[in-house]
Scaffold this motif. Structure first.
Motif, PDB file in Angstrom:
ATOM      1  N   ARG A  23     -13.218 -81.258  50.496  1.00 51.27           N
ATOM      2  CA  ARG A  23     -14.221 -81.898  49.645  1.00 51.27           C
ATOM      3  C   ARG A  23     -15.258 -82.637  50.477  1.00 51.27           C
ATOM      4  O   ARG A  23     -16.445 -82.650  50.143  1.00 51.27           O
ATOM      5  CB  ARG A  23     -13.554 -82.841  48.650  1.00 51.27           C
ATOM      6  N   ILE A  81     -23.235 -72.933  44.287  1.00 50.76           N
ATOM      7  CA  ILE A  81     -22.793 -74.239  43.797  1.00 50.76           C
ATOM      8  C   ILE A  81     -23.982 -75.193  43.822  1.00 50.76           C
ATOM      9  O   ILE A  81     -24.730 -75.235  44.797  1.00 50.76           O
ATOM     10  CB  ILE A  81     -21.657 -74.808  44.674  1.00 50.76           C
ATOM     11  N   SER A  82     -24.140 -75.952  42.767  1.00 50.67           N
ATOM     12  CA  SER A  82     -25.245 -76.911  42.724  1.00 50.67           C
ATOM     13  C   SER A  82     -24.830 -78.232  43.363  1.00 50.67           C
ATOM     14  O   SER A  82     -23.644 -78.515  43.548  1.00 50.67           O
ATOM     15  CB  SER A  82     -25.682 -77.153  41.277  1.00 50.67           C
ATOM     16  N   ARG A  83     -25.795 -79.049  43.681  1.00 49.54           N
ATOM     17  CA  ARG A  83     -25.521 -80.363  44.269  1.00 49.54           C
ATOM     18  C   ARG A  83     -24.741 -81.239  43.290  1.00 49.54           C
ATOM     19  O   ARG A  83     -23.870 -82.008  43.681  1.00 49.54           O
ATOM     20  CB  ARG A  83     -26.849 -81.027  44.659  1.00 49.54           C
ATOM     21  N   ASP A  84     -25.016 -81.093  41.998  1.00 44.98           N
ATOM     22  CA  ASP A  84     -24.270 -81.854  40.983  1.00 44.98           C
ATOM     23  C   ASP A  84     -22.788 -81.468  40.975  1.00 44.98           C
ATOM     24  O   ASP A  84     -21.914 -82.327  40.830  1.00 44.98           O
ATOM     25  CB  ASP A  84     -24.860 -81.627  39.593  1.00 44.98           C
ATOM     26  N   ASP A  85     -22.509 -80.159  41.120  1.00 48.09           N
ATOM     27  CA  ASP A  85     -21.119 -79.708  41.185  1.00 48.09           C
ATOM     28  C   ASP A  85     -20.406 -80.310  42.391  1.00 48.09           C
ATOM     29  O   ASP A  85     -19.248 -80.713  42.301  1.00 48.09           O
ATOM     30  CB  ASP A  85     -21.046 -78.183  41.265  1.00 48.09           C
ATOM     31  N   ARG A 118     -19.671 -83.997  41.752  1.00 49.08           N
ATOM     32  CA  ARG A 118     -18.556 -84.131  40.808  1.00 49.08           C
ATOM     33  C   ARG A 118     -17.224 -83.839  41.509  1.00 49.08           C
ATOM     34  O   ARG A 118     -16.243 -84.551  41.343  1.00 49.08           O
ATOM     35  CB  ARG A 118     -18.755 -83.173  39.638  1.00 49.08           C
ATOM     36  N   GLU A 119     -17.208 -82.792  42.325  1.00 54.56           N
ATOM     37  CA  GLU A 119     -15.982 -82.423  43.036  1.00 54.56           C
ATOM     38  C   GLU A 119     -15.592 -83.475  44.078  1.00 54.56           C
ATOM     39  O   GLU A 119     -14.420 -83.799  44.234  1.00 54.56           O
ATOM     40  CB  GLU A 119     -16.185 -81.063  43.711  1.00 54.56           C
TER      41      GLU A 119
END
Length: 80
Positions: free
Chosen positions: A43, A59-63, A66-67
């Motif tokens: 992560r 994968i987006s920056r928001d994903d 969140r991860e």
């Protein structure tokens, strides 16, 4: 006779289920802690990827945010 055959089939099925349950290895604390450490590293590495690299893997920056906010013990892949 039919009833005893049915009971015999049920008993065989239960024995097979018990044997398959015994074959599943138990997870030791050492393995679990190692997995948590690995998850934290993954992560953290994901968080440091550039936007172009994230776009390449879809994968987006928001994903990623969140991860990376998830606690290390939150591992859905462990319970396969």
């Amino acid at each position: 006779m039919e009833r005893s055959l049915h009971c015999l089939q049920n008993q065989r099925l239960q024995n097979q289920q018990c044997q398959s349950a015994e074959k599943q290895p138990s997870i030791t604390w050492r393995e679990r802690i190692y997995r948590w450490y690995q998850l934290r590293r993954e992560r953290d590495s994901l968080r440091h990827l550039s936007d172009d690299m994230l776009k390449d893997i879809g994968i987006s920056r928001d994903d990623v945010q969140r991860e990376s906010r998830r606690p290390f013990w939150d591992d859905h892949g462990w319970r396969r």
